[in-house]
Design a protein around this motif. Structure first.
Motif, short mmCIF file in Angstrom:
data_model
loop_
_atom_site.label_atom_id
_atom_site.label_comp_id
_atom_site.label_asym_id
_atom_site.label_seq_id
_atom_site.Cartn_x
_atom_site.Cartn_y
_atom_site.Cartn_z
N LYS A 47 0.71 -1.20 0.07
CA LYS A 47 0.02 0.01 -0.27
C LYS A 47 0.83 1.19 0.07
O LYS A 47 0.69 2.29 -0.82
CB LYS A 47 -0.78 -0.12 1.21
N ASP A 48 1.97 1.23 0.77
CA ASP A 48 2.85 2.71 0.72
C ASP A 48 3.41 2.56 -0.46
O ASP A 48 3.52 3.82 -1.22
CB ASP A 48 4.02 2.21 1.77
N ALA A 49 3.89 1.49 -1.18
CA ALA A 49 4.22 1.67 -2.92
C ALA A 49 3.06 2.20 -3.66
O ALA A 49 3.32 2.93 -4.40
CB ALA A 49 4.85 0.29 -3.32
N ARG A 50 1.85 1.80 -3.38
CA ARG A 50 1.13 2.06 -4.07
C ARG A 50 0.62 3.60 -4.28
O ARG A 50 0.57 4.44 -5.12
CB ARG A 50 -0.32 1.31 -4.07
N ASP A 51 0.70 4.30 -2.95
CA ASP A 51 0.56 5.55 -2.59
C ASP A 51 1.59 6.44 -3.22
O ASP A 51 1.32 7.36 -3.84
CB ASP A 51 0.65 5.90 -1.04
N ARG A 52 2.94 6.12 -3.19
CA ARG A 52 3.92 6.59 -3.73
C ARG A 52 3.83 6.92 -5.35
O ARG A 52 3.95 7.64 -6.07
CB ARG A 52 5.24 6.11 -3.40
N LEU A 53 3.60 5.63 -5.73
CA LEU A 53 3.28 5.63 -7.13
C LEU A 53 2.08 6.34 -7.81
O LEU A 53 2.08 7.17 -8.74
CB LEU A 53 3.01 3.95 -7.87
N ASN A 54 0.96 6.54 -6.95
CA ASN A 54 -0.29 7.17 -7.16
C ASN A 54 0.27 8.54 -7.35
O ASN A 54 -0.25 9.33 -8.16
CB ASN A 54 -1.45 6.96 -6.45
N ALA A 55 1.07 9.00 -6.44
CA ALA A 55 1.30 10.51 -6.51
C ALA A 55 2.08 10.97 -7.79
O ALA A 55 2.27 12.17 -7.97
CB ALA A 55 2.21 10.65 -5.34
N ARG A 56 2.73 9.89 -8.34
CA ARG A 56 3.34 10.03 -9.72
C ARG A 56 2.37 9.79 -10.96
O ARG A 56 2.99 9.69 -12.13
CB ARG A 56 4.80 9.30 -9.93
N ASN A 57 1.22 9.57 -10.55
CA ASN A 57 0.27 9.06 -11.65
C ASN A 57 0.60 7.75 -12.25
O ASN A 57 0.30 7.47 -13.68
CB ASN A 57 -0.13 10.26 -12.60
N ILE A 58 1.22 6.99 -11.40
CA ILE A 58 1.56 5.62 -12.08
C ILE A 58 0.38 4.38 -11.28
O ILE A 58 0.46 4.65 -10.05
CB ILE A 58 2.81 5.21 -11.76
N LYS B 203 14.27 8.28 -15.73
CA LYS B 203 13.99 8.96 -17.12
C LYS B 203 12.63 9.01 -17.76
O LYS B 203 12.30 9.77 -18.16
CB LYS B 203 15.15 8.38 -18.20
N GLN B 204 11.94 7.86 -17.75
CA GLN B 204 10.75 7.48 -18.29
C GLN B 204 9.98 6.61 -17.59
O GLN B 204 9.78 5.41 -17.80
CB GLN B 204 10.85 6.82 -19.71
N PRO B 205 9.28 7.23 -16.36
CA PRO B 205 8.41 6.23 -15.69
C PRO B 205 7.28 5.64 -16.39
O PRO B 205 6.69 6.57 -17.31
CB PRO B 205 8.05 6.87 -14.25
N VAL C 293 13.78 0.47 5.96
CA VAL C 293 14.82 0.81 5.11
C VAL C 293 14.21 0.67 3.58
O VAL C 293 14.31 1.55 2.92
CB VAL C 293 16.06 -0.34 5.19
N TRP C 294 13.44 -0.53 3.54
CA TRP C 294 12.92 -0.74 2.24
C TRP C 294 11.88 0.34 1.95
O TRP C 294 11.93 1.07 0.80
CB TRP C 294 12.00 -2.18 2.06
N ARG C 295 10.77 0.70 2.83
CA ARG C 295 10.00 2.06 2.82
C ARG C 295 10.86 3.22 2.48
O ARG C 295 10.52 4.04 1.36
CB ARG C 295 9.44 2.40 3.83
N ASP C 296 11.92 3.45 3.02
CA ASP C 296 12.50 4.73 2.63
C ASP C 296 13.32 4.67 1.47
O ASP C 296 13.21 5.93 0.68
CB ASP C 296 13.78 5.12 3.92
N ARG C 297 13.85 3.68 1.03
CA ARG C 297 14.35 3.54 -0.15
C ARG C 297 13.40 3.70 -1.37
O ARG C 297 13.68 4.22 -2.28
CB ARG C 297 15.29 2.36 -0.71
N MET C 298 12.22 3.11 -1.14
CA MET C 298 11.32 2.94 -2.16
C MET C 298 10.78 4.37 -2.20
O MET C 298 10.54 5.06 -3.26
CB MET C 298 10.27 2.07 -1.60
N ALA C 299 10.57 5.16 -1.22
CA ALA C 299 9.90 6.51 -0.97
C ALA C 299 10.70 7.64 -1.82
O ALA C 299 10.37 8.42 -2.80
CB ALA C 299 9.66 6.90 0.24
#
Length: 327
Positions: free
Chosen positions: A65-76, A281-283, A316-322
């Protein structure tokens, strides 16, 4: 069988079994690695048939869910794809006295319900995999850990439906993969090849692998177009079994891929992609993230599942992912 069998021990054993001579201790140890089913059907002993580990699953869903939220913020858009347990499809082929507990039998439904409750898009692959079981076709290979190419393509069709329903992909028509012709090969399944003695391998015998020939290399300028869909996963989505090619063919757009062997784990592989120059470069517009039900409870610090170089604490994974997605 041993439900808590350490995957790293399994891999060490696999290396030993690959040598020219088979030591008696290794042959004895493999009894805990492989569940020897009926009629040569083999099942991985490191996937628990008795413990659903719901707390572990809930922790994993929090990370997704954390990854989903971060991706959503980038419209992914993030779509998760969980491959069901092989043993759940072939309970009648398990050895006598070995069966799934009710909790494990209900685990896939629990995973899907928790993903949906967290607002994470996913697909139920059980109906499409069951539809593959016609004639001599099977959803999984008999003596192999993996699903068949028929299942990989059926799963790709299902994921493509979700993408088409929710995303208008960029790019031009005619840029998707062209599928090759079907060919059949005789191979020893990886579970048999890695974990059985030569005599046991003779008893089990090879399986027939029906797969696509590789598509012709693309030569037009359109091929330089970025892929709007990226797949992250393990060997279930490797090109040999055809998942990314079929998804590309369904969508008529390029599909890119990051995959590693299963012992590397989904967490390291996801970071490998989002920290790559290609992502920066190209998400893409869509990330398809593949998991396996049998290991779905295992977070980034699960030393019994992933190689030591893949391990990290969840924060650590959360921080690196974010940090990677937020750039």
């Amino acid at each position: 069988m041993t439900d808590t069998l350490n995957r790293r021990t399994v891999l060490s054993l696999a290396a030993a079994l690959a040598g020219a001579s088979l030591l008696a201790p290794a042959a004895k140890a493999q009894e805990n690695v492989i569940i020897m089913g009926k009629n040569g059907w083999l099942f991985p002993g490191w996937e628990s048939l008795t413990d659903a580990d719901k707390p572990g699953i809930e922790g994993v869903i929090g990370l997704i869910k954390d990854a989903r939220d971060r991706l959503n913020a980038r419209n992914i858009k993030l779509i998760t794809m969980v491959v069901p347990l092989k043993a759940s499809f072939y309970q009648d082929r398990l050895p006598d006295g070995t069966r799934l507990t009710p909790d494990v039998g209900a685990r896939y439904d629990f995973v899907l319900s928790q993903l949906k409750a967290a607002g994470v898009d996913t697909v139920d692959l059980r109906p499409v995999l069951k539809s593959v079981e016609t004639g001599r076709q099977t959803a999984f290979y008999r003596a192999d850990y993996h699903w068949t190419a028929w299942s990989a393509e059926a799963a790709a069709d299902e994921v493509a439906k979700v993408i088409k329903a929710g995303v208008r992909l960029s790019g031009s028509a005619g840029t998707g993969d062209k599928l090759g012709e079907w060919v059949t090969q005789r191979n020893m399944g990886d579970l048999a090849q890695r974990f059985l003695s030569p005599e046991q391998q003779k008893q089990v015998g090879p399986d027939l692998y029906t797969v696509r020939t590789p598509p012709e290399a693309k030569k037009t300028l359109l091929d330089a177009a970025p892929a709007p869909v990226h797949v992250v996963g393990n060997s279930f989505v490797q090109p040999y079994l055809g998942f990314p090619q079929r998804l590309s063919n369904d969508l008529d757009r390029p599909v890119s891929l990051t995959w590693n062997p299963g012992n590397v784990g989904p967490w390291f592989t996801f970071l490998q992609y989002v920290t790559s120059p290609d992502f920066a470069k190209q998400p893409p517009q869509v990330v398809v993230w593949q998991f396996n039900e049998g290991a779905f409870h295992s977070g980034p610090a699960a030393s019994a599942q992933w190689d030591s170089t893949s391990l990290m604490q969840p924060q650590v994974w959360r921080d690196r992912m974010a940090a990677a997605i937020g750039k």
